[in-house]
Design a protein around this motif. Structure first.
Motif, PDB file in Angstrom:
ATOM      1  N   ASP A   1     -11.527  -6.498  -2.818  1.00  0.00           N
ATOM      2  CA  ASP A   1     -10.687  -6.857  -2.047  1.00  0.00           C
ATOM      3  C   ASP A   1      -9.766  -8.058  -2.554  1.00  0.00           C
ATOM      4  O   ASP A   1     -10.263  -9.229  -2.217  1.00  0.00           O
ATOM      5  CB  ASP A   1     -10.977  -6.502  -0.909  1.00  0.00           C
ATOM      6  CG  ASP A   1      -9.720  -6.866   0.215  1.00  0.00           C
ATOM      7  OD1 ASP A   1      -8.527  -6.675  -0.115  1.00  0.00           O
ATOM      8  OD2 ASP A   1      -9.927  -7.039   1.434  1.00  0.00           O
TER       9      ASP A   1
ATOM     10  N   ARG B   1      -1.371   2.429  -8.703  1.00  0.00           N
ATOM     11  CA  ARG B   1      -0.886   2.326  -7.330  1.00  0.00           C
ATOM     12  C   ARG B   1       0.377   1.783  -7.255  1.00  0.00           C
ATOM     13  O   ARG B   1       0.975   1.900  -6.337  1.00  0.00           O
ATOM     14  CB  ARG B   1      -2.370   1.367  -6.620  1.00  0.00           C
ATOM     15  CG  ARG B   1      -3.571   1.768  -6.939  1.00  0.00           C
ATOM     16  CD  ARG B   1      -4.355   0.898  -6.042  1.00  0.00           C
ATOM     17  NE  ARG B   1      -4.218   0.732  -4.628  1.00  0.00           N
ATOM     18  CZ  ARG B   1      -4.877  -0.433  -3.976  1.00  0.00           C
ATOM     19  NH1 ARG B   1      -5.414  -1.339  -4.588  1.00  0.00           N
ATOM     20  NH2 ARG B   1      -4.240  -0.489  -2.688  1.00  0.00           N
TER      21      ARG B   1
ATOM     22  N   ASP C   1       1.602   5.512   0.159  1.00  0.00           N
ATOM     23  CA  ASP C   1       1.235   6.295   1.224  1.00  0.00           C
ATOM     24  C   ASP C   1      -0.472   6.706   1.048  1.00  0.00           C
ATOM     25  O   ASP C   1      -0.779   7.048  -0.157  1.00  0.00           O
ATOM     26  CB  ASP C   1       1.713   7.648   1.124  1.00  0.00           C
ATOM     27  CG  ASP C   1       3.279   7.530   1.376  1.00  0.00           C
ATOM     28  OD1 ASP C   1       3.654   6.381   2.334  1.00  0.00           O
ATOM     29  OD2 ASP C   1       4.253   8.377   1.363  1.00  0.00           O
ATOM     30  N   GLY C   2      -1.319   7.009   1.952  1.00  0.00           N
ATOM     31  CA  GLY C   2      -2.631   7.252   1.911  1.00  0.00           C
ATOM     32  C   GLY C   2      -3.367   6.016   1.489  1.00  0.00           C
ATOM     33  O   GLY C   2      -4.722   6.493   1.676  1.00  0.00           O
ATOM     34  N   GLU C   3      -2.917   4.930   1.208  1.00  0.00           N
ATOM     35  CA  GLU C   3      -3.821   3.792   1.058  1.00  0.00           C
ATOM     36  C   GLU C   3      -3.645   2.792   2.092  1.00  0.00           C
ATOM     37  O   GLU C   3      -2.833   2.616   2.696  1.00  0.00           O
ATOM     38  CB  GLU C   3      -3.306   2.982  -0.363  1.00  0.00           C
ATOM     39  CG  GLU C   3      -3.364   3.983  -1.672  1.00  0.00           C
ATOM     40  CD  GLU C   3      -2.658   3.117  -2.835  1.00  0.00           C
ATOM     41  OE1 GLU C   3      -2.071   2.348  -2.624  1.00  0.00           O
ATOM     42  OE2 GLU C   3      -2.807   4.047  -3.964  1.00  0.00           O
ATOM     43  N   THR C   4      -4.684   1.909   2.143  1.00  0.00           N
ATOM     44  CA  THR C   4      -4.995   0.861   3.139  1.00  0.00           C
ATOM     45  C   THR C   4      -4.633  -0.478   2.915  1.00  0.00           C
ATOM     46  O   THR C   4      -4.632  -1.438   3.784  1.00  0.00           O
ATOM     47  CB  THR C   4      -6.390   1.017   3.906  1.00  0.00           C
ATOM     48  OG1 THR C   4      -7.397   0.816   2.817  1.00  0.00           O
ATOM     49  CG2 THR C   4      -6.458   2.588   4.542  1.00  0.00           C
ATOM     50  N   THR C   5      -4.989  -0.644   1.607  1.00  0.00           N
ATOM     51  CA  THR C   5      -4.560  -2.129   1.208  1.00  0.00           C
ATOM     52  C   THR C   5      -3.475  -2.212  -0.080  1.00  0.00           C
ATOM     53  O   THR C   5      -3.430  -1.308  -0.619  1.00  0.00           O
ATOM     54  CB  THR C   5      -5.840  -2.744   0.520  1.00  0.00           C
ATOM     55  OG1 THR C   5      -6.246  -1.874  -0.383  1.00  0.00           O
ATOM     56  CG2 THR C   5      -7.069  -2.600   1.581  1.00  0.00           C
TER      57      THR C   5
ATOM     58  N   ALA D   1       0.852  -0.971   0.079  1.00  0.00           N
ATOM     59  CA  ALA D   1       0.051   0.082   0.048  1.00  0.00           C
ATOM     60  C   ALA D   1       0.904   1.093  -0.041  1.00  0.00           C
ATOM     61  O   ALA D   1       1.887   1.333   0.703  1.00  0.00           O
ATOM     62  CB  ALA D   1      -0.853  -0.069   1.225  1.00  0.00           C
TER      63      ALA D   1
END
Length: 212
Positions: free
Chosen positions: A132, A103, A67-71, A65
Motif C-alpha cells: 500500500d 490502473r 471503478d471497482g478499486e479501493t486505493t 482509484a
C-alpha cells in the motif's frame, strides 16, 4: 478558410456520417527489438551505465482509484518530460510489465508530482510493488483529475491521458495538462544520477535568476 476552419469542417463531416464499426485492438507487439538470431547492437548493462550519466528529476505519477478499486495508484518515475506548449502536453515512460500502469490507464487521468530533495524515502516507497504505497503518505486531491497530490512536492501537473504510444519494452504516455501548480518554498529538486539519488548544489545555482 484557415486551418482552424478546415479542422472544424472536417469534424462536422465526420460526426454527420454513420458511426464506424468498432475496430479490433491490435495484438500486443513482441517486446524484443531484435530478432532471435541477431545480436543486440548495445548491451543492456552498457546502455544503463552510459545513459546513467544523464541526470534527471524524479517524480511520482499518481491516479485516483478506478471503478471497482479501493486505493489510488502511483509509481516512481524519472522518465518524465514537458512535450508541447500548444496544446499543453507532458509525457512519461512506463515499462510495459508495470502492474501500476493498467490502473492508471483505467482511471484515464494522472497527476505528476515533482519531488523535492528531501523526498528520497518517499520515492523509494513508490518504487516497490505489491504494498500500500499511500499508507502514511500525506496528500490531498488534485483539482482536475482527483489524483493524489503529494504533500511537500515541488510541483504538480494534473492531466488527462491524451495518447499512448509503444516504445520497445516501454510505453510513451502523453498527458494533456488540465491544471498545475508549484510549492511556495524554494527547495532543491530530487535528482537521479548514475543509479542513485543526488541533489542540486545550491552554491552553483545561477545567481542572475531574479528574486521570486
Amino acid at each position: 478558410m484557415g486551418h482552424a476552419g478546415m479542422a472544424a469542417a472536417a469534424v462536422r463531416y465526420l460526426r454527420s456520417g454513420p458511426r464506424p464499426e468498432p475496430v479490433e485492438p491490435l495484438p500486443r507487439p513482441d517486446l524484443r527489438c531484435v530478432g532471435e538470431d541477431e545480436r543486440p547492437p548495445v548491451g543492456q548493462s552498457e546502455f544503463r551505465r552510459v545513459l546513467g550519466n544523464f541526470a534527471t528529476g524524479v517524480t511520482v505519477v499518481t491516479a485516483p482509484a478506478a471503478d471497482g478499486e479501493t486505493t489510488p495508484a502511483g509509481f516512481a518515475c524519472q522518465s518524465f518530460s514537458a512535450l508541447s506548449l500548444d496544446p499543453p502536453l507532458v509525457a512519461f515512460m512506463v515499462g510495459r510489465t508495470s502492474t501500476t500502469w493498467p490502473r492508471i490507464a483505467r482511471a484515464g487521468v494522472f497527476c505528476v508530482n515533482v519531488l523535492a530533495a528531501h523526498q528520497g524515502e518517499l520515492c523509494r516507497g513508490f518504487a516497490v510493488s505489491g504494498a500500500d504505497k499511500f499508507a502514511g503518505v500525506a496528500h490531498d486531491t488534485a483539482p482536475a483529475s482527483g489524483s493524489p497530490r503529494l504533500t511537500g512536492a515541488l510541483a504538480w501537473i494534473d492531466c488527462t491521458i491524451h495518447a499512448v504510444h509503444t516504445g520497445g519494452d516501454h510505453l510513451i504516455v502523453v498527458g494533456r495538462v488540465e491544471a498545475l501548480g508549484e510549492a511556495d518554498e524554494d527547495e532543491s529538486p530530487l535528482l537521479f544520477h548514475k543509479g542513485r539519488f543526488a541533489r542540486l548544489d545550491d552554491s552553483h545555482r545561477d545567481a542572475r535568476r531574479p528574486p521570486r
